[in-house]
Design a protein around this motif. Sequence first.
Motif, PDB file in Angstrom:
ATOM      1  N   TYR A   1      -2.130   5.963   6.159  1.00  0.00           N
ATOM      2  CA  TYR A   1      -1.994   4.519   5.943  1.00  0.00           C
ATOM      3  C   TYR A   1      -1.121   3.880   7.026  1.00  0.00           C
TER       4      TYR A   1
ATOM      5  N   THR B   1      -2.176  -3.065  -3.577  1.00  0.00           N
ATOM      6  CA  THR B   1      -3.155  -2.324  -2.774  1.00  0.00           C
ATOM      7  C   THR B   1      -4.102  -3.303  -2.089  1.00  0.00           C
TER       8      THR B   1
ATOM      9  N   ILE C   1       0.835  -1.191   0.000  1.00  0.00           N
ATOM     10  CA  ILE C   1       0.000   0.000   0.000  1.00  0.00           C
ATOM     11  C   ILE C   1       0.874   1.247   0.000  1.00  0.00           C
TER      12      ILE C   1
ATOM     13  N   LEU D   1       4.677  -0.602   2.988  1.00  0.00           N
ATOM     14  CA  LEU D   1       4.113   0.736   2.852  1.00  0.00           C
ATOM     15  C   LEU D   1       5.077   1.565   2.013  1.00  0.00           C
TER      16      LEU D   1
ATOM     17  N   ILE E   1      -6.509   1.082   2.003  1.00  0.00           N
ATOM     18  CA  ILE E   1      -6.650   2.218   1.094  1.00  0.00           C
ATOM     19  C   ILE E   1      -8.128   2.490   0.829  1.00  0.00           C
TER      20      ILE E   1
END
Length: 173
Positions: free
Chosen positions: A137, A77, A7, A111, A81
């Motif tokens: 995030y 992803t 992500i 990340l 998200i």
Amino acid sequence: MIRIGIIGPESTGKSELAHELAAYFKGDWIPEYARTYVEQLDRPYNYDDICEIAKNQIQIQQIYSLKNSPEYVFFDTELIITKVWFEYCYKKIPDFLKDYLCENYFDFYLLCAPDLPWIPDAVREHGADREYFFDWYKKEIQNLGTAFFIVNGQGEKRTRNAIEAIESNFKNL
């Protein structure tokens, strides 16, 4: 099977990294569903579209839970998200998404830091807010309590940093 969610903010190399890691570890790469969905719309997306994206992502994850998959599966992803997007755009998150995120589907997160140049495209919206979303995030991953690593660097160095983080985290397997 080790499930790794990749992500990060827009234009941080998630898709390329997922593809490269799947090749390196001889695993599967699950492409980003939201991008495909939004690109096929002939109108602006709305709350119901994001619900459909979330439900489809959950279905994809559930299918992979049942598959005889390789040791590593990389998801380009995932639902953090989507959760952030619900909250940011609509100020509400569907209960089914909150409940599913509590199941901690992923074993590890990568990340992606916003240290790559911004590359605009038809579905990217927030180039100036990448640090803001990165921090958000990170907080969401920390709230889940799942191990994660912040991936930074350019080109092969970025990929090498991710590989080393995965190998270090799962060295006892």
